[in-house]
Design a protein around this motif. Structure first.
Motif, mmCIF file in Angstrom:
data_model
loop_
_atom_site.group_PDB
_atom_site.id
_atom_site.type_symbol
_atom_site.label_atom_id
_atom_site.label_comp_id
_atom_site.label_asym_id
_atom_site.label_seq_id
_atom_site.Cartn_x
_atom_site.Cartn_y
_atom_site.Cartn_z
ATOM 1 N N ALA A 124 0.812 -1.223 0.000
ATOM 2 C CA ALA A 124 0.000 0.000 0.000
ATOM 3 C C ALA A 124 0.842 1.268 0.000
ATOM 4 C CB ALA A 124 -0.953 0.004 1.196
ATOM 5 N N LEU A 142 6.491 -10.438 6.053
ATOM 6 C CA LEU A 142 5.354 -11.357 6.022
ATOM 7 C C LEU A 142 5.570 -12.421 4.967
ATOM 8 C CD1 LEU A 142 3.935 -8.910 7.408
ATOM 9 C CD2 LEU A 142 1.927 -9.535 6.097
ATOM 10 N N TYR A 181 4.586 -14.813 11.469
ATOM 11 C CA TYR A 181 4.354 -13.563 12.199
ATOM 12 C C TYR A 181 3.303 -13.727 13.294
ATOM 13 C CZ TYR A 181 0.704 -13.675 8.639
ATOM 14 O OH TYR A 181 -0.321 -14.077 7.819
ATOM 15 N N SER A 223 -2.210 -1.450 6.614
ATOM 16 C CA SER A 223 -1.600 -2.516 5.823
ATOM 17 C C SER A 223 -1.366 -3.731 6.708
ATOM 18 C CB SER A 223 -0.254 -2.060 5.270
ATOM 19 O OG SER A 223 -0.425 -1.293 4.128
ATOM 20 N N PRO A 224 -1.377 -4.934 6.122
ATOM 21 C CA PRO A 224 -1.099 -6.122 6.925
ATOM 22 C C PRO A 224 0.181 -5.994 7.752
ATOM 23 C CG PRO A 224 -1.856 -6.778 4.757
ATOM 24 C CD PRO A 224 -1.731 -5.280 4.736
ATOM 25 N N ALA A 225 1.237 -5.454 7.174
ATOM 26 C CA ALA A 225 2.505 -5.398 7.903
ATOM 27 C C ALA A 225 2.430 -4.498 9.135
ATOM 28 C CB ALA A 225 3.635 -4.929 6.985
ATOM 29 N N ALA A 265 1.446 -7.009 11.873
ATOM 30 C CA ALA A 265 2.087 -8.326 11.879
ATOM 31 C C ALA A 265 3.573 -8.145 12.132
ATOM 32 C CB ALA A 265 1.857 -9.040 10.546
ATOM 33 N N PRO A 310 7.260 -10.377 12.793
ATOM 34 C CA PRO A 310 7.822 -11.728 12.768
ATOM 35 C C PRO A 310 8.054 -12.258 14.185
ATOM 36 C CG PRO A 310 9.056 -10.268 11.297
ATOM 37 C CD PRO A 310 8.097 -9.414 12.077
ATOM 38 N N ILE A 337 -4.774 -12.644 7.918
ATOM 39 C CA ILE A 337 -4.509 -11.598 6.921
ATOM 40 C C ILE A 337 -5.170 -11.920 5.593
ATOM 41 C CG2 ILE A 337 -2.638 -10.703 5.469
ATOM 42 C CD1 ILE A 337 -1.009 -10.357 7.971
ATOM 43 N N GLU A 338 -5.181 -13.195 5.215
ATOM 44 C CA GLU A 338 -5.813 -13.545 3.936
ATOM 45 C C GLU A 338 -7.310 -13.232 3.981
ATOM 46 O OE1 GLU A 338 -3.790 -16.292 5.412
ATOM 47 O OE2 GLU A 338 -2.264 -14.962 4.604
ATOM 48 N N ARG A 397 -7.668 -9.478 3.547
ATOM 49 C CA ARG A 397 -7.448 -9.072 2.156
ATOM 50 C C ARG A 397 -8.631 -9.453 1.290
ATOM 51 N NH1 ARG A 397 -1.850 -11.310 1.722
ATOM 52 N NH2 ARG A 397 -0.439 -9.662 2.384
ATOM 53 N N ARG A 435 -11.518 -7.054 2.072
ATOM 54 C CA ARG A 435 -11.184 -5.751 1.489
ATOM 55 C C ARG A 435 -11.425 -5.757 -0.016
ATOM 56 N NH1 ARG A 435 -5.036 -3.852 2.212
ATOM 57 N NH2 ARG A 435 -4.685 -5.444 0.639
ATOM 58 N N LYS A 466 5.920 -0.160 14.643
ATOM 59 C CA LYS A 466 4.508 -0.369 14.315
ATOM 60 C C LYS A 466 3.651 0.657 15.051
ATOM 61 C CE LYS A 466 5.607 -4.395 12.365
ATOM 62 N NZ LYS A 466 5.789 -4.469 10.922
ATOM 63 N N GLY A 524 -5.721 4.517 3.470
ATOM 64 C CA GLY A 524 -4.459 4.450 2.743
ATOM 65 C C GLY A 524 -4.177 3.149 2.029
ATOM 66 N N ALA A 525 -4.998 2.124 2.219
ATOM 67 C CA ALA A 525 -4.632 0.807 1.690
ATOM 68 C C ALA A 525 -5.760 0.228 0.845
ATOM 69 C CB ALA A 525 -4.257 -0.133 2.836
ATOM 70 N N ARG A 526 -6.213 1.022 -0.127
ATOM 71 C CA ARG A 526 -7.334 0.582 -0.944
ATOM 72 C C ARG A 526 -6.870 -0.278 -2.108
ATOM 73 N NH1 ARG A 526 -10.326 6.120 -1.986
ATOM 74 N NH2 ARG A 526 -10.979 4.975 -3.826
ATOM 75 N N LEU A 527 -6.306 -1.424 -1.795
ATOM 76 C CA LEU A 527 -5.823 -2.342 -2.818
ATOM 77 C C LEU A 527 -6.814 -3.475 -3.013
ATOM 78 C CD1 LEU A 527 -3.070 -1.008 -2.097
ATOM 79 C CD2 LEU A 527 -2.072 -3.262 -2.405
#
Lengths: 444, 444
Positions: free
Chosen positions: A72, A427, B54, B70-72, B75, B77, B144-145, B148, B151, B406, B424-427
């Motif tokens: 993103a 990730l 993670y 965002s996922p990161a 998340a 590790p 996370i999947e 996503r 979304r 984070k 911010g993360a419109r993917l």
């Protein structure tokens, strides 16, 4: 079929009451987006079509692949970028072909869209020298899915190595081979080496990330062949200092599952990344045109496709010539300048009937980054290396990002990474095939 | 099979020369991670196993599903978090079962790992009341999947609606139904409503995101049933102000492709999200134990599985009782406190031979967020709503995130979103099945 539009196009500069001409732009990369922006507020109805909903800042994609940035951070919704222009419509769809005699574009959803002017800006994809079967074994770096896949392979290599006790296998799993010594290959090699040496260094118990092998293969005599020799030598030296093995004169002969065969040697590797040679996307076949060896459409000086009226090609899809007759390189700045030129010129044409003038490329300098404090800049007469080039690289790339928030976010993340040597997006995404299998419940 | 380990476990508090006992923790969620941390530097060899690399901060997952983060960002590790403890090893693998008589854990990679103490902390998953075929049509929000996927469906609904001209179909495509009025459902409903009303509002030409329908279905008489009635009423009122249709007393009878049947009515929706009822993960079947209706292992006061020596269960996988005999809720703070308690107690046991004392839960308060300036907090005697609760919610969640970077990143993004109403993360990620089909080249 499209009487209104055709009337408008034949009626250039006519009464304001006539329906405005319709411009269709295919592809929202650097070229298509710049063209749309330049047509914002023009006397035209503009439709920009992309199969993704976002514009991707590809120059920083290698940082997603190496866990430094999130997708993103470098992706902005196309309709967000263009929302301020009421004359522009954004469509998320895939174009399957062009009916150029009828002046319509066919979409995979089945719809047809009429145009008076068509701008093809679908870019390029990696070429595997006729070996398309290599693409799954050695993904190139074109989209977010590629970056996620490469990131997963890189990180997974270390995870698998940590669980295994066979030194030979550990060595293979943590080896990364990058094919192609152009800017993408150099950037990937540097970023992978830094990932291993710094970010991963202290996190494993049974494997030493610092000694992971990173091998950069280049078929020609030097890396960064587009740059002056001095800069190539500098880049090679800096990569070596990072622990990268740079092998020039090593054309790849075959890619098998987890194995690269180059210059007669078989190299086993957990991750193989392809960055050698591109070819035009299939859009180049949608209209009758002369094409170069890479499949790019050879365009006229005004960026028009010579044989087809009202159709233009820009960016990586187009083979345009510079003032001295050499073809322009496949760079974001070329695509961007072409898009702006075409958008502005069409906008003027719709107002005054002035035809699109020839495009002239203004070289803003060429750059590649190797790692922290190390980059190269080529401004033709002047060249920069080291810290200065590196800072300039960072400033230019932040400046070119779309959206203030992304700029702020990327800047802060870079400052953080610089200070801590960490990577923030480590990730491992499950690969699509595995996800498929897992979700194959009773209903699917 | 594991002579060294067994000797060590029978030799508690023995000479330092004896091999330290081995603790295996399955699952790196809130419980497992807290347990591992508490065992850092203990006289024990600790292995923590998770099928992801993670630790996921699940309380903010709804913000990934609604394009705010965002996922990161949520998340980290697992090996990064635990890298400072030399006695802890992190393994990315999937546990397939436990051979409890032999005291080993079986991994999907084929390896077996011996333990002296085993901590099961694999959490819960969504329960579809025996209708597993609903899960593909109405994904829950666990990983996370999932986020996503939700979304992509949300955003894709608007993209498809923009391209279509049928008002009825547009209405369906932009309708979101959320099943379950617990905290997750309330948070999703509020965040989806804000996404439509603010972030997407100006970006479309043929569809009006402000009038998109968001429907929250709850089977019981009120939403947020875990909270005092006053807070439920407040949440319902705030959701309504955001344009959410809150339907209580509406148990879901069926979920078909794009259709929810509830209280006799068929509701067509582009996006359906499941947030109703959870059940324990399959780990609860690995050892012989009494299980409750949700499949959770009924544990002893010391969190041990009564019938199997050396095995403990914590977090959402465990049915533990509070002082007054009621079962503890499936909250991150419960898992976290149990993990810390067990880790510290085992650490002491390895030093002094003191057995694990009973666990006592200290309620830190329960919270749910509805939208900007609106949240609820329940501290038992005291309750908070509105701006104060909302700020407290934000501070607590940032504080609980793992890693300073984070925290900084999420804080800045929230400030940005608050000021601009943007996301911010419109993917839109391609769905795995489509990716599969696309990549099914000659080699795969």
């Amino acid at each position: 079929m499209t009487p209104g539009g055709q009337a408008a196009s034949e009626n250039k500069g006519g009464a304001p009451a006539a329906a405005p001409p319709r411009v269709v732009i295919v592809g929202a990369g650097f070229g298509g987006l710049a063209c749309a922006r330049a047509l914002g507020n023009a006397r035209a109805r503009v439709t920009i079509i992309d199969r993704r909903n976002y514009h991707l800042f590809v120059p920083l994609l290698y940082q997603v692949a190496t866990a430094a940035l999130s997708p993103a951070d470098i992706a902005q919704p196309v309709r967000r970028i263009l929302s301020r222009y009421p004359n522009i419509e954004v469509l998320m769809d895939e174009v399957t072909g062009v009916d150029w005699p009828a002046r319509t574009v066919r979409l995979s959803s089945g719809a047809e869209i009429a145009y008076d002017r068509l701008v093809l800006a679908t870019g390029s994809r990696y070429a595997y020298f006729g070996h398309d079967e290599w693409s799954a074994r050695a993904p190139g770096l074109k989209g977010i899915e590629d970056a996620r896949r490469i990131r997963a392979r890189l990180l997974q290599g270390f995870e698998l190595a940590e669980a295994c006790r066979d030194p030979e296998r550990q060595r293979t799993l943590t080896t990364t081979v990058i094919v192609g010594g152009g800017p993408t290959g150099v950037e990937m090699a540097g970023a992978v080496a830094e990932l291993c040496r710094f970010a991963l260094a202290r996190d494993f118990r049974h494997v030493e990330p610092r000694s992971a092998r990173v091998i950069l293969l280049e078929a020609g005599p030097r890396i960064l062949p587009q740059f002056p020799e001095r800069l190539s030598a500098y880049a090679a030296e800096r990569l070596r200092r990072l622990g990268v093995t740079v092998r020039t004169g090593s054309p790849v002969e075959a890619i098998e599952e987890g194995i690269v065969v180059a210059a007669g040697e078989r190299i086993a590797a957990g991750t193989i990344v392809w960055g050698a040679g591109v070819q035009a996307t299939s859009a180049s076949g949608w209209v009758p045109a002369e094409r170069d060896r890479s499949g790019r459409i050879v365009v006229a000086p005004d960026l028009g496709v010579p044989s087809v009226e009202g159709v233009y090609a820009i960016g990586d899809l187009a083979h345009a010539k510079s003032a001295d007759g050499t073809p322009l390189p496949g760079l974001a700045q070329v695509a961007s300048q072409q898009g702006t030129h075409l958008g502005r010129s069409l906008s003027r044409e719709f107002e005054d009937g002035v035809p699109v003038p020839p495009f002239r490329f203004r070289d803003r300098g060429n750059t590649a980054i190797i790692g922290r404090n190390a980059a190269v800049f080529d401004f033709g007469r002047r060249q920069l290396t080291g810290l200065t080039a590196w800072i300039l690289w960072a400033v230019v790339h932040v400046y070119l990002l779309s959206g203030f928030e992304k700029r702020l976010s990327v800047t802060l993340q870079w400052l953080w990474r610089y200070a801590t040597y960490e990577r923030g997006a480590r990730l491992i995404d499950p690969n699509p095939n595995a996800a498929e299998a897992r979700n194959a419940g009773p209903s699917s």
